[in-house]
Write a protein that holds these residues in place. Structure first.
Motif, PDB file in Angstrom:
ATOM      1  N   LYS A  64       6.421 -15.643  13.482  1.00 41.71           N
ATOM      2  CA  LYS A  64       7.699 -15.695  12.764  1.00 41.71           C
ATOM      3  C   LYS A  64       8.334 -17.088  12.928  1.00 41.71           C
ATOM      4  N   TYR A 112       3.373 -12.250  17.852  1.00 42.54           N
ATOM      5  CA  TYR A 112       4.242 -11.878  16.725  1.00 42.54           C
ATOM      6  C   TYR A 112       5.381 -12.893  16.579  1.00 42.54           C
ATOM      7  N   SER A 126       0.811  -1.216   0.000  1.00 38.01           N
ATOM      8  CA  SER A 126       0.000   0.000   0.000  1.00 38.01           C
ATOM      9  C   SER A 126       0.844   1.267   0.000  1.00 38.01           C
TER      10      SER A 126
HETATM   11  N1  LIG Z   1      12.278  -3.384  12.163  1.00 38.50           N
HETATM   12  C1  LIG Z   1      12.770  -4.201  13.068  1.00 38.50           C
HETATM   13  O1  LIG Z   1      13.251  -3.789  14.134  1.00 38.50           O
HETATM   14  C2  LIG Z   1      12.767  -5.692  12.825  1.00 38.50           C
HETATM   15  C3  LIG Z   1      13.433  -6.488  13.750  1.00 38.50           C
HETATM   16  C4  LIG Z   1      13.424  -7.859  13.580  1.00 38.50           C
HETATM   17  C5  LIG Z   1      12.774  -8.420  12.503  1.00 38.50           C
HETATM   18  N2  LIG Z   1      12.138  -7.641  11.599  1.00 38.50           N
HETATM   19  C6  LIG Z   1      11.454  -8.323  10.475  1.00 38.50           C
HETATM   20  O2  LIG Z   1      11.871  -7.720   9.265  1.00 38.50           O
HETATM   21  C7  LIG Z   1      10.771  -7.662   8.350  1.00 38.50           C
HETATM   22  C8  LIG Z   1      10.628  -6.244   7.861  1.00 38.50           C
HETATM   23  O3  LIG Z   1      10.393  -5.405   8.980  1.00 38.50           O
HETATM   24  P1  LIG Z   1      10.141  -3.858   8.791  1.00 38.50           P
HETATM   25  O4  LIG Z   1      10.629  -3.199  10.013  1.00 38.50           O
HETATM   26  O5  LIG Z   1      10.611  -3.441   7.462  1.00 38.50           O
HETATM   27  O6  LIG Z   1       8.551  -3.838   8.822  1.00 38.50           O
HETATM   28  P2  LIG Z   1       7.605  -2.619   8.439  1.00 38.50           P
HETATM   29  O7  LIG Z   1       8.354  -1.361   8.343  1.00 38.50           O
HETATM   30  O8  LIG Z   1       6.430  -2.731   9.348  1.00 38.50           O
HETATM   31  O9  LIG Z   1       7.154  -2.995   6.963  1.00 38.50           O
HETATM   32  C9  LIG Z   1       6.329  -4.101   6.722  1.00 38.50           C
HETATM   33  C10 LIG Z   1       6.272  -4.326   5.236  1.00 38.50           C
HETATM   34  O10 LIG Z   1       5.360  -5.421   4.988  1.00 38.50           O
HETATM   35  C11 LIG Z   1       4.431  -4.994   3.996  1.00 38.50           C
HETATM   36  N3  LIG Z   1       3.137  -5.641   4.157  1.00 38.50           N
HETATM   37  C12 LIG Z   1       2.304  -5.547   5.213  1.00 38.50           C
HETATM   38  N4  LIG Z   1       1.177  -6.206   4.925  1.00 38.50           N
HETATM   39  C13 LIG Z   1       1.311  -6.708   3.677  1.00 38.50           C
HETATM   40  C14 LIG Z   1       0.474  -7.472   2.832  1.00 38.50           C
HETATM   41  N5  LIG Z   1      -0.747  -7.882   3.188  1.00 38.50           N
HETATM   42  N6  LIG Z   1       0.939  -7.781   1.599  1.00 38.50           N
HETATM   43  C15 LIG Z   1       2.157  -7.375   1.194  1.00 38.50           C
HETATM   44  N7  LIG Z   1       2.992  -6.658   1.942  1.00 38.50           N
HETATM   45  C16 LIG Z   1       2.559  -6.332   3.180  1.00 38.50           C
HETATM   46  C17 LIG Z   1       4.306  -3.495   4.181  1.00 38.50           C
HETATM   47  O11 LIG Z   1       3.793  -2.944   2.983  1.00 38.50           O
HETATM   48  P3  LIG Z   1       2.945  -1.559   2.937  1.00 38.50           P
HETATM   49  O12 LIG Z   1       3.644  -0.618   3.878  1.00 38.50           O
HETATM   50  O13 LIG Z   1       3.095  -1.164   1.518  1.00 38.50           O
HETATM   51  O14 LIG Z   1       1.574  -1.888   3.356  1.00 38.50           O
HETATM   52  C18 LIG Z   1       5.754  -3.115   4.452  1.00 38.50           C
HETATM   53  O15 LIG Z   1       6.471  -3.008   3.251  1.00 38.50           O
HETATM   54  C19 LIG Z   1       9.527  -8.130   9.098  1.00 38.50           C
HETATM   55  O16 LIG Z   1       9.175  -9.399   8.640  1.00 38.50           O
HETATM   56  C20 LIG Z   1       9.945  -8.159  10.563  1.00 38.50           C
HETATM   57  O17 LIG Z   1       9.359  -9.247  11.235  1.00 38.50           O
HETATM   58  C21 LIG Z   1      12.122  -6.283  11.733  1.00 38.50           C
END
Ligand SMILES: NC(=O)c1ccc[n+]([C@@H]2O[C@H](COP(=O)([O-])OP(=O)(O)OC[C@H]3O[C@@H](n4cnc5c(N)ncnc54)[C@H](OP(=O)(O)O)[C@@H]3O)[C@@H](O)[C@H]2O)c1
Length: 336
Positions: A144, A140, A37
């Protein structure tokens, strides 16, 4: 590896996705960004719209097959990352979405690099204490954990990256969206926390987002097809006293004097110590306590692959305290 390869990046509009796109794309790689989105300012070519919750990502069969025919590698970074939601909320995106990525990768003959979380360590069989049923991160983390299992069971070539809580860029503190560590630290640094609930001895393990991005791209460059990579500092991570001293230093740099709140053993809190605080304080203190519990359930120190990340992937040696200070500056300037 010399042949040109095409990478599909799910979650390209997210914090990790945009950080990956800001890195120099290794020679011979083309990245197709998948959006859901939100816009992706860093994308070099128009993104494809994919919905992880829909069969074939919401594409018709021909478009799905055409995309699969193009793709050699998937970075699966899309996910629902908010904590504190009901288990059913995570299922369609984090679990079923990963199942769809597995199906797609099987069709494409692609390797998958999956962004999991270091917090799965709290669910390991040998965890010293079980993670509380009410822990805000629990549903959550479980989603994962299940997604990882789907990948392992698939037999696909894959790697699993397990980052701890991310902060901004290691040098500038930049982030496309404020990360919980930055927002919470800013709040504590403004003197709003009456106390800090923490389990004795836990490390404050925060990793700059560009370290993860560099590692993922390097894994693709090297053609890695297996491995579990803990993107954490582990034993090198700062302790809570250092973390709080950095908040004092940061506040002083901005002309504020911060009286540090006391650190209270989270196991010895009065039953209503958090409940009787105002709503915003209650919410932040609960998250602090629960994240501390996750680390405690992981043995107090998260597992780490940092030595291998430096040696094998050439990840720069970045001091976590310097990166944390840069992230605090960025948060104070742009996220406050
Ligand atoms: N950030 C951290 O500290 C952290 C730490 C450990 C692990 N992780 C892991 O790393 C990954 C990325 O994290 P992040 O921080 O980048 O997360 P984020 O900023 O919340 O972004 C989530 C992404 O997933 C997409 N998404 C959500 N719903 C969706 C759907 N129905 N279909 C397709 N795409 C969808 C969102 O797209 P839209 O925005 O376009 O809706 C966005 O691009 C996650 O899997 C998370 O578990 C993150």
């Amino acid at each position: 590896m010399s042949a040109r390869r095409t990478v599909l990046l799910t979650g390209a509009s997210g914090v990790v996705g945009r950080s990956i796109l800001r890195e120099r794309t290794p020679a011979g790689l083309r990245i197709i960004s998948a959006s859901h989105s939100a816009p992706i300012p860093e994308a070099e070519e128009p993104p494809v719209a994919l919905d992880m919750t829909a069969e074939r990502f919401g594409l018709d069969a021909d478009s799905h097959a055409a995309l699969a025919a193009e793709v050699d590698v998937v970075i699966h970074s899309a996910g629902l990352t908010e904590w504190g939601l009901a288990a059913e909320r995570y299922e369609p995106i984090n679990v079923e979405g990963t199942r769809r990525v597995v199906e797609f990768a099987e069709q494409a003959g692609a390797t998958v690099h999956f962004m999991s979380t270091a917090f799965v360590a709290a669910l390991a069989q040998g965890a010293p204490v079980p993670l509380g049923e009410e822990n805000v991160c629990r549903n959550y983390i479980r989603s994962k954990h299940r997604a990882e299992q789907l990948l392992r069971d698939s037999g696909l070539p894959h790697t699993i990256f397990r980052p701890t809580n991310l902060i901004g860029d290691s040098m500038t503190g930049w982030t496309s969206q404020g990360q919980i560590v930055q927002l919470m630290s800013d709040w504590i640094g403004r003197g709003r926390a009456p106390f800090i609930p923490a389990h004795p001895g836990i490390r404050m393990d925060f990793v700059p987002q560009d370290l993860l991005s560099k590692a993922v791209l390097r894994a693709i460059e090297l053609g890695d097809e297996q491995g579990e990579v803990w993107v954490t500092y582990g034993e090198e991570a700062m302790n809570i006293e250092t973390c709080l001293q950095l908040l004092v230093k940061h506040a002083a740099g901005r002309g504020r004097s911060l009286n540090l709140p006391p650190v209270v053993n989270a196991d010895e809190l009065e039953p209503d110590a958090i409940a009787k605080t105002p709503p915003m304080t209650r919410s932040y203190l609960s998250v602090l306590r629960d994240v501390s519990e996750v680390t405690r359930c992981s043995g107090g120190v998260l597992p780490t692959s940092m030595p291998e990340l430096r040696e094998r992937y050439g990840i720069p040696r970045v001091d976590d305290t310097a990166a944390y200070l840069a992230s605090l500056e960025y948060a104070a300037e742009y996220l406050g």
